[in-house]
Each structure stands twice: as structure tokens, then as C-alpha cells.
Design a protein around this motif. Structure first.
Motif, short mmCIF file in Angstrom:
data_model
loop_
_atom_site.label_atom_id
_atom_site.label_comp_id
_atom_site.label_asym_id
_atom_site.label_seq_id
_atom_site.Cartn_x
_atom_site.Cartn_y
_atom_site.Cartn_z
N UNK A 1 0.82 -1.21 0.00
CA UNK A 1 0.00 0.00 0.00
C UNK A 1 0.86 1.26 0.00
N UNK A 2 1.93 1.26 0.76
CA UNK A 2 2.85 2.41 0.78
C UNK A 2 3.45 2.62 -0.60
N UNK A 3 3.90 1.54 -1.23
CA UNK A 3 4.48 1.63 -2.58
C UNK A 3 3.43 2.14 -3.57
N UNK A 4 2.23 1.60 -3.49
CA UNK A 4 1.15 1.99 -4.40
C UNK A 4 0.79 3.47 -4.26
N UNK A 5 0.61 3.93 -3.03
CA UNK A 5 0.25 5.34 -2.81
C UNK A 5 1.41 6.25 -3.18
N UNK A 6 2.63 5.82 -2.92
CA UNK A 6 3.80 6.62 -3.33
C UNK A 6 3.84 6.75 -4.85
N UNK A 7 3.59 5.65 -5.56
CA UNK A 7 3.56 5.70 -7.01
C UNK A 7 2.44 6.62 -7.50
N UNK A 8 1.32 6.59 -6.82
CA UNK A 8 0.20 7.46 -7.19
C UNK A 8 0.60 8.93 -7.06
N UNK B 1 5.16 13.46 -12.50
CA UNK B 1 5.08 13.13 -13.92
C UNK B 1 3.89 13.82 -14.59
N UNK B 2 2.91 14.24 -13.81
CA UNK B 2 1.68 14.89 -14.30
C UNK B 2 0.85 13.99 -15.20
N UNK B 3 0.96 12.70 -15.04
CA UNK B 3 0.12 11.72 -15.73
C UNK B 3 -0.35 10.70 -14.69
N UNK B 4 -1.46 11.02 -13.99
CA UNK B 4 -1.90 10.14 -12.91
C UNK B 4 -2.19 8.72 -13.38
N UNK B 5 -1.75 7.79 -12.60
CA UNK B 5 -2.00 6.38 -12.89
C UNK B 5 -3.47 6.08 -12.63
N UNK B 6 -4.09 5.33 -13.51
CA UNK B 6 -5.53 5.09 -13.40
C UNK B 6 -5.90 3.98 -12.44
N UNK B 7 -4.97 3.16 -12.05
CA UNK B 7 -5.31 1.99 -11.25
C UNK B 7 -4.83 2.06 -9.80
N UNK B 8 -3.97 3.00 -9.47
CA UNK B 8 -3.37 3.02 -8.13
C UNK B 8 -4.40 3.30 -7.04
N UNK B 9 -5.38 4.14 -7.31
CA UNK B 9 -6.40 4.44 -6.30
C UNK B 9 -7.23 3.20 -5.99
N UNK B 10 -7.57 2.44 -7.01
CA UNK B 10 -8.36 1.23 -6.80
C UNK B 10 -7.55 0.17 -6.04
N UNK B 11 -6.29 0.04 -6.37
CA UNK B 11 -5.43 -0.91 -5.65
C UNK B 11 -5.34 -0.51 -4.18
N UNK B 12 -5.14 0.78 -3.90
CA UNK B 12 -5.05 1.25 -2.52
C UNK B 12 -6.34 0.97 -1.76
N UNK B 13 -7.47 1.18 -2.40
CA UNK B 13 -8.77 0.92 -1.77
C UNK B 13 -8.91 -0.55 -1.41
N UNK B 14 -8.57 -1.44 -2.33
CA UNK B 14 -8.71 -2.87 -2.07
C UNK B 14 -7.69 -3.35 -1.04
N UNK B 15 -6.49 -2.80 -1.07
CA UNK B 15 -5.51 -3.15 -0.04
C UNK B 15 -5.99 -2.71 1.34
#
Length: 167
Positions: free
Chosen positions: A23-30, A37-51
């Protein structure tokens, strides 16, 4: 049985630690993709929610095993001897009934239904039933831990509570 449950508790603790790390890695990447990078990842929020869901529900089983749940113990702390044992065993029995009826049976029905309907998550396109499977898994763990408490002598439960209170 006790040594098996100790091993399950240990593995569960490590697994929860791995989920927290993920979760820390995922939110950091988000944050990196959104603000640097100014190009938000589309899946990181969903992964964080499920984690977070998995950590919360499996964490409840872990906390139950370790006697670490919050509780209002004004009345039960004043009880001694047989009355304290009856109160503890009654609470453990109610936890067992809840875990079996709501989490195991109800959770299994929820997982079955969502798998049958082939519901997919929005970003990841993962079957939602797999995500919901944590409910019956945690219910089984809580049931095992509650059974252990119900079958153990009261002195073992009181000793564990005393050790937990000191920590």
C-alpha cells in the motif's frame, strides 16, 4: 491445535505487513505519477482501496487473536473469578456466532453472487468476488480463534489479557 494457530497468527502478521508495504508503494507511485510526472496512474487508487479493505478485515482477525480490539470494559474489569470467565466466554461465543453467520456464510454468499454475476472492478478489471473473498477468509480465522478461546481454560485467557495489558 494451539501451535497451528500460533503459526497462522505469525503468517497473518507477516502477510499484513506485506500488504501495508504494498500500500505504501502503491500510494507513493500514485503521488509520483500525479504530481511529478503529471500523468496520474488510473489503477493506483483502486489498488489502494482494495488493499485497505484487505488490511482492515484481515487485521480484525489478527487483532481478535491478539486480544487487541478496542472495547468498553468498565463492567467486565470489575468482574472476578467465575463471573469474569462467564462474561469472557459469552463474548467469545457471540464473536464466533457473528463470524460464522455473517462473515463466513454471508461472505461466501456475497463472493458466490459477485462471481456468478461476473462483476469486474472499474480500473483493474478484476472479478470483484476475488476481492470480497477476504470476508469469509477472515471469518474462518476469527471462528478458529474464538473456538480456541472457548475451548481453553479461563486461566489461559486471563493470562493472555494480563500480558496484553502490560504491553
Amino acid at each position: 491445535m494451539k501451535s497451528l494457530l500460533v503459526k497462522i497468527e505469525t503468517l497473518l502478521g507477516y502477510f499484513l505487513g506485506c500488504l501495508m508495504f504494498a500500500m505504501v508503494v502503491d500510494v507513493s507511485w500514485q503521488v509520483i505519477t500525479r504530481f511529478i510526472v503529471s500523468q496520474p496512474s488510473s489503477y493506483t487508487e483502486e489498488i489502494a482501496r482494495y488493499l485497505l479493505v484487505w488490511i482492515g478485515i484481515l487485521g480484525a482477525a489478527y487483532a481478535f487473536r491478539r486480544h487487541a480490539h478496542l472495547g468498553l470494559d468498565i463492567v467486565t474489569r470489575s468482574l472476578k473469578g467465575r463471573k469474569a470467565m462467564i462474561a469472557q466466554k459469552a463474548a467469545d461465543f457471540m464473536c464466533l456466532v457473528f463470524a460464522l453467520s455473517v462473515m463466513v456464510i454471508g461472505g461466501f454468499n456475497l463472493v458466490s453472487l459477485t462471481l456468478e454475476l461476473n462483476q469486474l472492478s472499474a480500473a483493474l478489471q478484476v472479478r470483484v468476488g476475488y476481492i470480497y473473498s477476504v470476508i469469509p477468509i477472515s471469518g474462518v480465522l476469527i471462528s478458529l480463534f474464538a473456538l480456541e478461546r472457548l475451548l481453553s481454560p479461563y486461566s489461559a485467557v486471563a493470562e493472555h489479557d494480563l500480558v496484553t495489558d502490560i504491553k
